[in-house]
Design a protein around this motif. Structure first.
Motif, PDB file in Angstrom:
ATOM      1  N   ARG A  10      27.377  38.091  49.971  1.00 29.74           N
ATOM      2  CA  ARG A  10      27.245  36.809  49.267  1.00 29.74           C
ATOM      3  C   ARG A  10      26.483  35.795  50.115  1.00 29.74           C
ATOM      4  O   ARG A  10      25.661  35.034  49.595  1.00 29.74           O
ATOM      5  CB  ARG A  10      28.636  36.277  48.898  1.00 29.74           C
ATOM      6  N   GLU A  62      20.977  33.740  44.846  1.00 24.23           N
ATOM      7  CA  GLU A  62      22.359  33.765  44.389  1.00 24.23           C
ATOM      8  C   GLU A  62      22.385  33.141  42.997  1.00 24.23           C
ATOM      9  O   GLU A  62      22.275  31.930  42.829  1.00 24.23           O
ATOM     10  CB  GLU A  62      23.247  32.977  45.351  1.00 24.23           C
ATOM     11  N   TYR A  63      22.503  33.970  41.998  1.00 23.52           N
ATOM     12  CA  TYR A  63      22.347  33.506  40.635  1.00 23.52           C
ATOM     13  C   TYR A  63      23.555  32.725  40.137  1.00 23.52           C
ATOM     14  O   TYR A  63      24.696  33.007  40.522  1.00 23.52           O
ATOM     15  CB  TYR A  63      22.085  34.699  39.708  1.00 23.52           C
ATOM     16  N   ASN A  95      18.858  40.978  42.222  1.00 25.09           N
ATOM     17  CA  ASN A  95      19.368  40.013  43.192  1.00 25.09           C
ATOM     18  C   ASN A  95      18.425  39.837  44.371  1.00 25.09           C
ATOM     19  O   ASN A  95      18.661  39.020  45.237  1.00 25.09           O
ATOM     20  CB  ASN A  95      20.770  40.398  43.685  1.00 25.09           C
ATOM     21  N   GLN A 139      22.824  36.830  50.065  1.00 22.45           N
ATOM     22  CA  GLN A 139      22.221  36.441  48.792  1.00 22.45           C
ATOM     23  C   GLN A 139      21.883  34.955  48.789  1.00 22.45           C
ATOM     24  O   GLN A 139      20.810  34.544  48.328  1.00 22.45           O
ATOM     25  CB  GLN A 139      23.176  36.759  47.640  1.00 22.45           C
ATOM     26  N   HIS A 140      22.809  34.154  49.286  1.00 28.81           N
ATOM     27  CA  HIS A 140      22.571  32.709  49.320  1.00 28.81           C
ATOM     28  C   HIS A 140      21.403  32.371  50.231  1.00 28.81           C
ATOM     29  O   HIS A 140      20.525  31.571  49.871  1.00 28.81           O
ATOM     30  CB  HIS A 140      23.840  31.990  49.786  1.00 28.81           C
ATOM     31  N   HIS A 199      31.619  32.157  52.817  1.00 32.49           N
ATOM     32  CA  HIS A 199      31.047  31.931  51.498  1.00 32.49           C
ATOM     33  C   HIS A 199      32.117  31.396  50.546  1.00 32.49           C
ATOM     34  O   HIS A 199      33.259  31.837  50.543  1.00 32.49           O
ATOM     35  CB  HIS A 199      30.450  33.215  50.919  1.00 32.49           C
ATOM     36  N   HIS A 243      29.181  27.575  52.557  1.00 32.40           N
ATOM     37  CA  HIS A 243      27.836  28.169  52.565  1.00 32.40           C
ATOM     38  C   HIS A 243      26.757  27.163  52.174  1.00 32.40           C
ATOM     39  O   HIS A 243      25.582  27.362  52.485  1.00 32.40           O
ATOM     40  CB  HIS A 243      27.784  29.402  51.649  1.00 32.40           C
TER      41      HIS A 243
END
Length: 481
Positions: free
Chosen positions: A463, A472-473, A155, A466-467, A270, A274
């Motif tokens: 989250r 963010e997968y 990630n 990650q974004h 999120h 987001h």
């Protein structure tokens, strides 16, 4: 053979299948950056019993229990594909396959459902992104646990350092001990050692530098090999753009606040807003735990029924900001003993709704009562809707949202008749709809929303990070819009 023998044999069979799932899930995660989900719950690093319990959970919300005998073929099918980094929900694969009447094999159906993550369509593995924690309190340590848990999963987030004020002898040992053992959230899953000479905590092989500073402007992070990092400020000391900008030092590219932002600092929930984050945004807020709890279900209700006005009453666990015993406090009531009293206080969650849901024109008011429990809160959301409806319709809608919508990581759903606050410690969702006490009459609806104000909120923070980091997968099958 007796009925009990049948039940036990069935259990042992499912136990054996779940046991065989573990190495497949682990290999997909390590080698291809694929996170296997079951109704949005990660199965990575889960025990046999945890995998079986997660399958059984489907009975609460979907009406029928999902068996490992149904999901295992889809998991096996994934191993035959050239997958790229992604999240794949095998529960949704199994359930959509049931209703597909084209006569496809499991392998054919799976390949089609996850085509966006295979072959030429797959995204490339991300380079790791440095993360710095400024502050190491309740939220800081839980965010650290989550970052360490995800390290090596692809990630792209790597906890490089924490910044704290000096605390005297054996400071680093004491901080490591607080990370290792938590009275509410239990033991750290892994090993932690301390390198006092080099001021490092080593958690599951991750070397985390402990930097001592009272002033954000005094730290040059590049001196520690940290570059282009995302700094997570969980102190709450600075909440406006001017204060948070102090963190934009050499080595730091972006700042994420784990408290409601003031002024023009964007408040991000999120799953809801987001996508509004611009690539050049350097400073943003993850709002509050209560804002994260009420905004996703509020959006779900507004999208389906319209919302004319609302009020939220939060029954909130006490926090470190209150006193253990009666003593002086800047706030009027928070100086009274937290473990001995219910304490009426203010909440900014209602006013923060406008930042997260700018298209919602309804007036939302709010208040809060702190109560003597250490974690997990409940928000009672009373709404006047844009049209009349029924309790059954509302519950069906929220159940579907929790299962298949883009908000499924934010909203959970329970029908357990005896659920109490401690049952939701460790929940990774922003809020959990409790079906039992839900009330609907005409155009009025009252929702009861549990939330782990520590861990669930920390998951929302991760989250967002990650974004922001661009890693963010995507999730397959794609959630319904």
């Amino acid at each position: 053979m007796t009925v009990n023998d049948d039940s036990f044999t069935n259990w042992k069979t499912r136990e054996e299948i779940a046991e065989s799932m573990i190495p497949i899930i682990g290999k997909l995660h390590r080698e291809q950056d694929v996170t296997v989900l079951l109704h949005s719950r990660s199965l990575v690093n889960k025990s046999v019993v945890s995998i079986l319990k997660t399958h059984r959970f489907a009975r609460q919300i979907a009406g029928t229990e999902l068996s490992v005998t149904e999901t295992m073929p889809f998991l096996q099918a994934l191993t035959t594909l050239d997958l790229g980094p992604s999240q794949i929900d095998i529960a949704l694969l199994a359930e959509t396959y049931r209703t597909d009447d084209r006569g496809l094999s499991v392998e054919e159906f799976t390949a089609e459902a996850v085509a966006g993550a295979t072959g030429e369509n797959k995204i490339e593995r991300s380079e790791s992104r440095d993360v710095v924690l400024y502050g190491f309190g309740r939220i800081g340590r839980l965010v650290a646990r989550l970052l360490i848990e995800k390290a090596g999963s692809g990630n792209g987030l790597r906890l490089r350092a924490i910044v704290v004020r000096g605390g005297g002898d054996q400071d680093i040992v004491k901080r490591a001990s607080l990370l290792r053992r938590d009275s509410i959230h239990g033991q750290f899953q892994g090993t932690i050692t301390v390198d006092e000479a080099n001021s490092k905590i080593i958690a599951n092989g991750n070397e985390i530098k402990v930097i001592y500073s009272d002033d954000p402007t005094s730290v040059d992070y590049t001196a520690y090999g940290i570059n282009n990092a995302i700094l997570i400020d969980n102190t709450g000391k600075w909440r406006d753009r001017a204060g948070l900008s102090k963190h934009l030092r050499p080595g730091i590219a972006k700042v994420v606040l784990t408290a409601p932002g003031k002024g023009d600092v964007p408040n991000v929930v999120h799953g809801v807003n987001h996508d509004m984050i611009k690539p050049d945004d350097q400073i943003l807020s993850c709002a509050s735990c209560t804002t994260n709890a009420i905004v996703p279900p509020l959006k779900a209700m507004a999208d389906e029924y319209g919302v004319l006005r609302g009020h939220v009453e939060t029954i909130h666990s006490f926090t470190n900001d209150q006193n253990l015993l009666d003593n002086y406090h800047n706030s009027d009531r928070r100086g009274r003993s937290a473990p001995l009293n219910m304490v009426i206080t203010e909440t900014g969650a209602a006013s923060a709704v406008a930042k997260a849901l700018p298209d919602l024109k309804a007036t939302i008011t709010g208040s809060s009562i702190r109560v003597p429990v250490p974690d997990v809160s409940i928000a009672i959301l009373s709404l006047q809707l844009g049209r009349e409806t029924t309790r059954e319709e509302v519950l069906d809608h929220l159940r579907d949202v929790s299962l298949t919508s883009p908000l499924k990581r934010q909203i959970d759903f329970t029908t357990a008749p005896d659920a109490v606050s401690s049952d939701f410690i460790g929940s990774r969702h922003a809020s959990i709809v409790d079906a039992g006490p839900t009330k609907v009459e005409g155009d009025n609806a009252i929702l009861y929303l549990w939330y782990d104000n520590e861990f669930g909120y920390s998951c929302q923070v991760i989250r967002v990070v990650q974004h922001v980091s661009g890693v963010e997968y995507p999730t397959y099958p794609a959630p319904a819009v």
